[in-house]
Design a protein around this motif. Structure first.
Motif, PDB file in Angstrom:
ATOM      1  N   LYS A   2      -8.302  -2.594   0.526  1.00 43.35           N
ATOM      2  CA  LYS A   2      -7.026  -2.545   1.382  1.00 43.35           C
ATOM      3  C   LYS A   2      -5.861  -3.338   0.419  1.00 43.35           C
ATOM      4  O   LYS A   2      -6.185  -4.173   0.246  1.00 43.35           O
ATOM      5  CB  LYS A   2      -6.897  -3.054   2.655  1.00 43.35           C
ATOM      6  CG  LYS A   2      -7.414  -1.860   3.512  1.00 43.35           C
ATOM      7  CD  LYS A   2      -7.204  -0.693   3.445  1.00 43.35           C
ATOM      8  CE  LYS A   2      -8.451   0.038   4.676  1.00 43.35           C
ATOM      9  NZ  LYS A   2      -8.198   1.224   5.316  1.00 43.35           N
ATOM     10  N   GLU A   3      -4.810  -3.414   0.194  1.00 42.15           N
ATOM     11  CA  GLU A   3      -3.996  -3.714  -0.573  1.00 42.15           C
ATOM     12  C   GLU A   3      -2.731  -3.775  -0.769  1.00 42.15           C
ATOM     13  O   GLU A   3      -1.982  -2.235   0.297  1.00 42.15           O
ATOM     14  CB  GLU A   3      -4.357  -3.471  -2.019  1.00 42.15           C
ATOM     15  CG  GLU A   3      -3.822  -2.242  -2.657  1.00 42.15           C
ATOM     16  CD  GLU A   3      -3.790  -2.258  -4.117  1.00 42.15           C
ATOM     17  OE1 GLU A   3      -3.284  -3.076  -4.329  1.00 42.15           O
ATOM     18  OE2 GLU A   3      -4.597  -1.599  -4.375  1.00 42.15           O
ATOM     19  N   ASN A   4      -1.614  -5.172  -0.318  1.00 44.03           N
ATOM     20  CA  ASN A   4      -0.712  -4.933  -0.003  1.00 44.03           C
ATOM     21  C   ASN A   4       0.017  -4.229  -0.971  1.00 44.03           C
ATOM     22  O   ASN A   4       0.119  -4.279  -2.253  1.00 44.03           O
ATOM     23  CB  ASN A   4       0.209  -6.347   0.754  1.00 44.03           C
ATOM     24  CG  ASN A   4      -0.074  -6.682   1.519  1.00 44.03           C
ATOM     25  OD1 ASN A   4      -0.648  -6.009   2.651  1.00 44.03           O
ATOM     26  ND2 ASN A   4       0.754  -8.056   1.536  1.00 44.03           N
ATOM     27  N   ILE A   5       1.286  -3.121  -0.839  1.00 41.23           N
ATOM     28  CA  ILE A   5       1.526  -2.689  -2.241  1.00 41.23           C
ATOM     29  C   ILE A   5       2.590  -4.165  -1.909  1.00 41.23           C
ATOM     30  O   ILE A   5       4.027  -4.221  -0.925  1.00 41.23           O
ATOM     31  CB  ILE A   5       2.312  -2.018  -1.470  1.00 41.23           C
ATOM     32  CG1 ILE A   5       3.571  -1.484  -0.175  1.00 41.23           C
ATOM     33  CG2 ILE A   5       1.583   0.071  -1.299  1.00 41.23           C
ATOM     34  CD1 ILE A   5       3.614  -0.231  -0.569  1.00 41.23           C
ATOM     35  N   ILE A  33      -2.343   1.490   2.434  1.00 40.92           N
ATOM     36  CA  ILE A  33      -1.736   0.257   2.322  1.00 40.92           C
ATOM     37  C   ILE A  33      -1.834  -0.485   3.719  1.00 40.92           C
ATOM     38  O   ILE A  33      -1.558   0.051   5.464  1.00 40.92           O
ATOM     39  CB  ILE A  33       0.131   1.190   2.780  1.00 40.92           C
ATOM     40  CG1 ILE A  33      -0.401   2.030   1.303  1.00 40.92           C
ATOM     41  CG2 ILE A  33       1.258   0.137   2.854  1.00 40.92           C
ATOM     42  CD1 ILE A  33      -0.075   1.748  -0.184  1.00 40.92           C
ATOM     43  N   SER A 142       1.062   2.989  -3.758  1.00 42.10           N
ATOM     44  CA  SER A 142       0.486   1.779  -4.112  1.00 42.10           C
ATOM     45  C   SER A 142       0.896   1.186  -5.383  1.00 42.10           C
ATOM     46  O   SER A 142      -0.215   0.499  -5.775  1.00 42.10           O
ATOM     47  CB  SER A 142      -1.227   2.176  -3.819  1.00 42.10           C
ATOM     48  OG  SER A 142      -1.128   2.954  -4.539  1.00 42.10           O
TER      49      SER A 142
END
Length: 158
Positions: A2-5, A33, A142
């Motif tokens: 999981k990663e922040n856009i 997201i 993303s």
């Protein structure tokens, strides 16, 4: 993973249907997201929120970065007016706005792009297709890296 856009971006979801809002949030999360999502259920709240953020901006601190997912058929103030209000104000025109609505009428699509929307997506009617479309939108988000200002326009029907 999981990663922040764009890690500092907050997603503003302007959607009056609570079921659609939940489905959008859930499927963006499934796409990885994890950015903060602020849900507003009418156009007036969206405009008020953005402009209150501008008025509360502290000198020397940068204003938060936003990306807006905007339905057109909203109560009080419709999505067209939200789009036009934000894109005609120099303080807010840089905010990327993705129109996410139920109609793919060519005149409405054209009107939104002429008013400054960055992406126009038609929400599929069937649950499974809607969920899949939002996950694909999340995957697209993303990978996109947009400048502070300017326009990136992508036309997609998913």
């Amino acid at each position: 993973m999981k990663e922040n856009i764009f890690p500092a971006i907050t997603i503003i979801l302007v959607e009056d249907d609570p079921g659609h809002a939940l489905l959008i949030k859930k499927n963006l999360l499934r796409a990885g997201i994890v950015n903060e999502i602020i849900h507003l259920d009418n156009g007036k709240k969206a405009i008020d929120f953005i402009f209150s953020e501008i008025m509360n901006e502290k000198p020397g601190l940068s204003m938060p970065h936003y990306l807006m997912l905007l339905d057109l058929n909203l109560p009080i103030i419709d999505g067209y007016r939200v789009l036009e209000t934000l894109k005609t104000d120099a303080r807010t025109r840089h905010i990327p706005i993705i129109v996410l609505t139920t109609t793919g009428n060519d005149m409405e699509v054209r009107r939104c792009y002429e008013s400054g929307c960055n992406i126009y997506l038609v929400k599929p009617v069937k649950y499974e297709k809607f969920a899949d479309a939002i996950q694909k939108l999340g995957m697209l988000l993303s990978f996109i890296n947009a400048p502070e200002s300017g326009q990136v326009q992508i036309t997609a029907k998913i």
